[in-house]
Write a protein that holds these residues in place. Structure first.
Motif, PDB file in Angstrom:
ATOM      1  N   ILE A   5      26.729  22.064  -8.549  1.00  0.00           N
ATOM      2  CA  ILE A   5      25.336  22.035  -8.140  1.00  0.00           C
ATOM      3  C   ILE A   5      25.030  20.620  -7.665  1.00  0.00           C
ATOM      4  CG2 ILE A   5      22.934  22.287  -8.837  1.00  0.00           C
ATOM      5  CD1 ILE A   5      23.833  24.359 -10.872  1.00  0.00           C
ATOM      6  N   LYS A   6      24.578  20.505  -6.438  1.00  0.00           N
ATOM      7  CA  LYS A   6      24.312  19.215  -5.825  1.00  0.00           C
ATOM      8  C   LYS A   6      22.823  18.893  -5.883  1.00  0.00           C
ATOM      9  CE  LYS A   6      28.545  19.015  -4.164  1.00  0.00           C
ATOM     10  NZ  LYS A   6      29.457  19.166  -5.221  1.00  0.00           N
ATOM     11  N   ARG A  21      20.394  28.325  -2.005  1.00  0.00           N
ATOM     12  CA  ARG A  21      20.952  29.572  -2.557  1.00  0.00           C
ATOM     13  C   ARG A  21      22.250  29.305  -3.300  1.00  0.00           C
ATOM     14  NH1 ARG A  21      21.946  34.326  -3.650  1.00  0.00           N
ATOM     15  NH2 ARG A  21      22.839  36.105  -2.662  1.00  0.00           N
ATOM     16  N   ALA A  22      23.100  28.418  -2.791  1.00  0.00           N
ATOM     17  CA  ALA A  22      24.361  28.108  -3.463  1.00  0.00           C
ATOM     18  C   ALA A  22      24.106  27.477  -4.830  1.00  0.00           C
ATOM     19  CB  ALA A  22      25.208  27.183  -2.594  1.00  0.00           C
ATOM     20  N   SER A  23      23.124  26.598  -4.914  1.00  0.00           N
ATOM     21  CA  SER A  23      22.781  25.995  -6.203  1.00  0.00           C
ATOM     22  C   SER A  23      22.244  27.042  -7.166  1.00  0.00           C
ATOM     23  CB  SER A  23      21.750  24.883  -6.011  1.00  0.00           C
ATOM     24  OG  SER A  23      22.330  23.786  -5.373  1.00  0.00           O
ATOM     25  N   ALA A  24      21.397  27.931  -6.659  1.00  0.00           N
ATOM     26  CA  ALA A  24      20.853  29.004  -7.499  1.00  0.00           C
ATOM     27  C   ALA A  24      21.966  29.921  -7.989  1.00  0.00           C
ATOM     28  CB  ALA A  24      19.808  29.807  -6.730  1.00  0.00           C
ATOM     29  N   LEU A  25      22.900  30.239  -7.123  1.00  0.00           N
ATOM     30  CA  LEU A  25      24.020  31.097  -7.503  1.00  0.00           C
ATOM     31  C   LEU A  25      24.846  30.452  -8.613  1.00  0.00           C
ATOM     32  CD1 LEU A  25      25.787  33.597  -7.037  1.00  0.00           C
ATOM     33  CD2 LEU A  25      26.940  32.323  -5.221  1.00  0.00           C
ATOM     34  N   GLN A  26      25.150  29.173  -8.480  1.00  0.00           N
ATOM     35  CA  GLN A  26      25.918  28.475  -9.518  1.00  0.00           C
ATOM     36  C   GLN A  26      25.161  28.463 -10.845  1.00  0.00           C
ATOM     37  OE1 GLN A  26      29.021  27.344  -9.593  1.00  0.00           O
ATOM     38  NE2 GLN A  26      29.312  28.136  -7.530  1.00  0.00           N
ATOM     39  N   PHE A  27      23.840  28.250 -10.775  1.00  0.00           N
ATOM     40  CA  PHE A  27      23.028  28.221 -11.981  1.00  0.00           C
ATOM     41  C   PHE A  27      23.040  29.579 -12.687  1.00  0.00           C
ATOM     42  CE2 PHE A  27      18.839  28.517 -14.075  1.00  0.00           C
ATOM     43  CZ  PHE A  27      18.950  27.443 -14.936  1.00  0.00           C
ATOM     44  N   LEU A  63       7.818  18.195  -4.696  1.00  0.00           N
ATOM     45  CA  LEU A  63       8.200  16.866  -5.169  1.00  0.00           C
ATOM     46  C   LEU A  63       7.833  15.788  -4.153  1.00  0.00           C
ATOM     47  CD1 LEU A  63      11.735  17.609  -6.654  1.00  0.00           C
ATOM     48  CD2 LEU A  63       9.604  17.241  -7.914  1.00  0.00           C
ATOM     49  N   HIS A  64       7.470  14.615  -4.666  1.00  0.00           N
ATOM     50  CA  HIS A  64       7.130  13.468  -3.826  1.00  0.00           C
ATOM     51  C   HIS A  64       7.877  12.246  -4.330  1.00  0.00           C
ATOM     52  CE1 HIS A  64       3.896  15.736  -2.000  1.00  0.00           C
ATOM     53  NE2 HIS A  64       3.556  16.134  -3.217  1.00  0.00           N
ATOM     54  N   THR A  65       8.183  11.336  -3.423  1.00  0.00           N
ATOM     55  CA  THR A  65       8.845  10.093  -3.800  1.00  0.00           C
ATOM     56  C   THR A  65       8.363   8.975  -2.883  1.00  0.00           C
ATOM     57  OG1 THR A  65      10.954   8.993  -4.174  1.00  0.00           O
ATOM     58  CG2 THR A  65      10.846  10.478  -2.300  1.00  0.00           C
ATOM     59  N   HIS A  66       8.435   7.752  -3.373  1.00  0.00           N
ATOM     60  CA  HIS A  66       8.102   6.594  -2.556  1.00  0.00           C
ATOM     61  C   HIS A  66       9.360   5.991  -1.945  1.00  0.00           C
ATOM     62  CE1 HIS A  66       3.925   6.589  -3.696  1.00  0.00           C
ATOM     63  NE2 HIS A  66       4.268   6.687  -4.966  1.00  0.00           N
ATOM     64  N   GLY A  67      10.512   6.445  -2.427  1.00  0.00           N
ATOM     65  CA  GLY A  67      11.780   5.912  -1.933  1.00  0.00           C
ATOM     66  C   GLY A  67      12.154   6.520  -0.598  1.00  0.00           C
ATOM     67  N   PRO A  68      12.992   5.821   0.144  1.00  0.00           N
ATOM     68  CA  PRO A  68      13.443   6.365   1.425  1.00  0.00           C
ATOM     69  C   PRO A  68      14.398   7.529   1.208  1.00  0.00           C
ATOM     70  CG  PRO A  68      14.612   4.341   0.920  1.00  0.00           C
ATOM     71  CD  PRO A  68      13.573   4.511  -0.146  1.00  0.00           C
ATOM     72  N   ALA A  69      14.442   8.414   2.167  1.00  0.00           N
ATOM     73  CA  ALA A  69      15.368   9.551   2.094  1.00  0.00           C
ATOM     74  C   ALA A  69      16.801   9.036   2.154  1.00  0.00           C
ATOM     75  CB  ALA A  69      15.106  10.513   3.237  1.00  0.00           C
ATOM     76  N   ARG A  70      17.667   9.665   1.365  1.00  0.00           N
ATOM     77  CA  ARG A  70      19.075   9.274   1.350  1.00  0.00           C
ATOM     78  C   ARG A  70      19.815   9.983   2.474  1.00  0.00           C
ATOM     79  NH1 ARG A  70      20.187  10.864  -4.671  1.00  0.00           N
ATOM     80  NH2 ARG A  70      18.623  12.376  -4.086  1.00  0.00           N
ATOM     81  N   ASP A  71      20.852   9.321   2.954  1.00  0.00           N
ATOM     82  CA  ASP A  71      21.679   9.869   4.017  1.00  0.00           C
ATOM     83  C   ASP A  71      22.815  10.666   3.390  1.00  0.00           C
ATOM     84  OD1 ASP A  71      24.184   9.654   5.825  1.00  0.00           O
ATOM     85  OD2 ASP A  71      22.498   9.174   7.165  1.00  0.00           O
ATOM     86  N   ARG A  72      22.988  11.906   3.799  1.00  0.00           N
ATOM     87  CA  ARG A  72      24.021  12.776   3.219  1.00  0.00           C
ATOM     88  C   ARG A  72      25.422  12.213   3.417  1.00  0.00           C
ATOM     89  NH1 ARG A  72      22.256  17.552   1.468  1.00  0.00           N
ATOM     90  NH2 ARG A  72      20.216  18.229   2.137  1.00  0.00           N
ATOM     91  N   ALA A  73      25.699  11.668   4.586  1.00  0.00           N
ATOM     92  CA  ALA A  73      27.042  11.137   4.864  1.00  0.00           C
ATOM     93  C   ALA A  73      27.358   9.945   3.964  1.00  0.00           C
ATOM     94  CB  ALA A  73      27.162  10.748   6.327  1.00  0.00           C
TER      95      ALA A  73
END
Length: 88
Positions: A5-6, A21-27, A63-73
């Motif tokens: 689960i990521k 959906r993949a995370s839900a399936l694993q859960f 959800l909300h955050t003040h931090g910048p979005a992370r880059d997947r790569a």
């Protein structure tokens, strides 16, 4: 199983329907103990996956955050480096 689960929040681009959906399936697999449910339990299993997917989608949208979005790569490269250091 749950190691697969990521984290889905605060990424650019945002999580896809397939990732949610993949995370839900694993859960649901972890909770039920079934990798693939029997025919008798299949409907309940699929309903649970859909309900968990819906809840995850609502959570991510609220959800909300003040931090910048992370880059997947970048995050994937960090994970590969951690794995390399851990397993050689």
């Amino acid at each position: 199983m749950c190691r697969n689960i990521k984290t889905l929040f605060n990424f650019d681009p945002p999580a896809t329907e397939e990732e949610i959906r993949a995370s839900a399936l694993q859960f649901v697999r972890k909770l039920s103990g079934f990798n693939k449910p029997s025919q008798a339990n299949e409907a309940a299993f699929e309903r649970a996956v859909e309900e968990v997917s819906d809840a995850a989608r609502r959570l991510l949208a609220s959800l909300h955050t003040h931090g910048p979005a992370r880059d997947r790569a970048v995050e994937a490269e960090k994970a590969r480096e951690r794995s390399r250091l851990r397993f050689g």
